[in-house]
Scaffold this active site. Structure first.
Site, short mmCIF file in Angstrom:
data_model
loop_
_atom_site.label_atom_id
_atom_site.label_comp_id
_atom_site.label_asym_id
_atom_site.label_seq_id
_atom_site.Cartn_x
_atom_site.Cartn_y
_atom_site.Cartn_z
N LYS A 151 -9.89 -0.48 -6.81
CA LYS A 151 -10.20 0.94 -6.56
C LYS A 151 -8.95 1.79 -6.72
O LYS A 151 -8.99 2.87 -7.26
CB LYS A 151 -10.69 1.12 -5.13
CG LYS A 151 -12.08 0.66 -4.88
CD LYS A 151 -12.51 1.02 -3.48
CE LYS A 151 -11.85 0.19 -2.39
NZ LYS A 151 -12.30 -1.19 -2.25
N LYS A 157 -5.09 -5.85 -12.57
CA LYS A 157 -6.11 -6.32 -11.63
C LYS A 157 -7.11 -5.18 -11.36
O LYS A 157 -6.70 -4.04 -11.13
CB LYS A 157 -5.41 -6.72 -10.32
CG LYS A 157 -6.37 -7.17 -9.25
CD LYS A 157 -5.69 -7.34 -7.89
CE LYS A 157 -6.76 -7.50 -6.84
NZ LYS A 157 -6.37 -7.39 -5.49
N LYS A 172 0.83 -1.21 0.00
CA LYS A 172 0.00 0.00 0.00
C LYS A 172 0.87 1.26 0.00
O LYS A 172 0.56 2.23 -0.69
CB LYS A 172 -0.96 -0.01 1.19
CG LYS A 172 -2.09 -0.99 0.96
CD LYS A 172 -3.07 -0.99 2.09
CE LYS A 172 -4.25 -1.90 1.76
NZ LYS A 172 -5.03 -2.26 2.92
P1 ADP Z 1 -9.60 -2.97 -3.99
O1 ADP Z 1 -8.37 -3.60 -4.60
O2 ADP Z 1 -10.55 -2.46 -5.03
O3 ADP Z 1 -9.27 -1.95 -2.92
P2 ADP Z 1 -10.16 -4.69 -1.77
O4 ADP Z 1 -8.67 -4.81 -1.52
O5 ADP Z 1 -10.99 -3.86 -0.82
O6 ADP Z 1 -10.37 -4.15 -3.27
O7 ADP Z 1 -10.75 -6.15 -1.89
C1 ADP Z 1 -11.91 -6.62 -1.25
C2 ADP Z 1 -12.07 -8.08 -1.62
O8 ADP Z 1 -12.31 -8.20 -3.03
C3 ADP Z 1 -10.83 -8.93 -1.31
O9 ADP Z 1 -11.26 -10.19 -0.80
C4 ADP Z 1 -10.15 -9.11 -2.65
O10 ADP Z 1 -9.44 -10.33 -2.72
C5 ADP Z 1 -11.34 -9.06 -3.62
N1 ADP Z 1 -10.92 -8.46 -4.89
C6 ADP Z 1 -10.62 -7.15 -5.08
N2 ADP Z 1 -10.28 -6.93 -6.38
C7 ADP Z 1 -10.36 -8.12 -7.03
C8 ADP Z 1 -10.13 -8.55 -8.37
N3 ADP Z 1 -9.76 -7.70 -9.32
N4 ADP Z 1 -10.30 -9.86 -8.67
C9 ADP Z 1 -10.71 -10.74 -7.71
N5 ADP Z 1 -10.92 -10.41 -6.43
C10 ADP Z 1 -10.77 -9.12 -6.07
#
Ligand code: ADP
Length: 342
Positions: free
Chosen positions: A211, A208, A126
């Site tokens: 957000k 990937k 991060k």
């Molecule tokens: P972001 O990357 O958008 O901040 P988070 O880290 O809050 O998303 O992820 C929340 C959940 O969604 C986690 O369990 C994560 O593994 C899943 N997740 C987030 N992005 C993806 C993706 N592109 N493909 C599959 N799973 C995802």
């Protein structure tokens, strides 16, 4: 919407399992979150005693805007309810409705070596992505350990990327039990339930979907927003009339998530035959997404229009969460010697 094909642990969880999971309200939820986490949460939520909480304290490591934080928090609740979360069968509440959590987090801080937190990959990632290295972000795994253990969580559904944090939680439970109650452990040592059948959902730029990359398609995007987002998916420059390889294309990777096998085969065939452009595929994807989340979209609209219902759900479950947390904290205060005089 279909149930997930499989989510794996090698053996079925025992019946006294307590499932816990946190959902971050740090933005609008996207289709990567849906296929990577929410779908499995919904498939799982009514199978065991379970606590799903919207982790607004965690979100505060990045969101410092009161209106946004409230809007995202209610948005997550409405999204889960619209997608099939049954509040009569499980608990969906807001993390900050359980103030005991901060008490336990402090106690855990006093047991956690700084060196363990320094090794946390997700913190390093991060910060590398440009997030401010505030103490909250650094201490995130300690709050997460309290999140899990305060409800006696024994099983935590997580993506493979979160496995290290569960290791920290396991160490914390063991350290606490060893230090304060070696003969009568208070905390179970939780197991991760790794959602390892989950493919990474690509974002509109092919990385990937996340957000933090600004490359998302929202679960409930519709109309112009959905069109704009889908149309911005990056494709190669193969001309319309030329045959194309569906397995090398971002649009098709998303189509596969939404289309049934027959539809997938039909579209793949059209790619290979030529005369089928990426524009056609994108239109198909818009129709598939619109249809797939159609009923849930209507339900969510209704829930957002009736926030009192959503607040009632959160309030009821929050009360149950506090009761469960307090039952653990009474024992924790006793074994740690935190004298309570009220
Ligand atoms: P972001 O990357 O958008 O901040 P988070 O880290 O809050 O998303 O992820 C929340 C959940 O969604 C986690 O369990 C994560 O593994 C899943 N997740 C987030 N992005 C993806 C993706 N592109 N493909 C599959 N799973 C995802």
């Amino acid at each position: 919407m279909e149930a997930p094909t499989s989510s794996s642990t090698s053996t079925a969880p025992p019946s006294d399992t307590v499932v816990v999971s946190g959902i971050q309200p740090s933005g609008e939820l996207h289709i990567g979150n849906y296929f990577g986490a929410i779908r499995q949460h919904i498939a799982f939520h009514d199978k065991h005693e379970s606590y799903f909480f919207i982790v607004n304290y965690h979100a505060m490591t990045t969101v410092h805007d009161a209106e946004m934080l409230k809007r995202y928090t209610l948005g997550v609740a409405a999204t889960y309810l619209a997608l099939g979360f049954d509040p009569d069968k499980s608990n969906l509440f807001v993390q900050s409705d359980v103030p005991q959590l901060n008490e336990l987090t402090w106690i855990f801080h006093t047991l956690t070596p700084v060196s363990q937190l320094e090794k946390a990959v997700s913190y390093k990632d991060k910060v590398a992505q440009g997030l401010t290295a505030n103490a909250g972000l650094f201490n995130y795994p300690v709050l997460q350990a309290a999140d899990i253990l305060i409800y006696g969580g024994s099983l935590v559904p997580v993506g493979a990327d979160q496995k290290q944090h569960i290791e920290i939680t396991r160490d914390t439970a063991q350290r606490f039990n060893r230090t304060f109650c070696p003969d009568d452990s208070i905390f179970p040592v939780p197991d991760p339930y790794i959602l390892d059948d989950v493919a990474v959902v690509p974002g509109v730029d092919g990385r990937k979907m996340s957000k933090s990359y600004g490359n998302t398609i929202g679960i409930f995007d519709e109309g112009k927003t959905l069109k704009k987002n889908v149309m911005s998916i990056v494709t190669d420059s193969t001309p319309l009339e030329a045959p194309k390889d569906p397995d090398k294309d971002n649009v098709f990777a998303l189509i596969k998530l939404f289309a049934d096998v027959d539809k997938q085969a039909e579209i793949a065939e059209a790619y290979r035959a030529g005369g089928y452009g990426y524009g056609h595929a994108k239109k198909e994807l818009i129709a598939l997404i619109t249809d797939y989340f159609g009923e849930a979209r209507e339900r969510r609209r209704d829930l957002i229009a009736h926030p009192d219902y959503v607040l009632d759900v959160l309030r009821d479950a929050g009360r149950r969460g506090r009761e469960k947390a307090e039952s653990y904290m009474e024992r924790v205060r006793e074994v740690t010697g935190l004298l309570t005089t009220y």
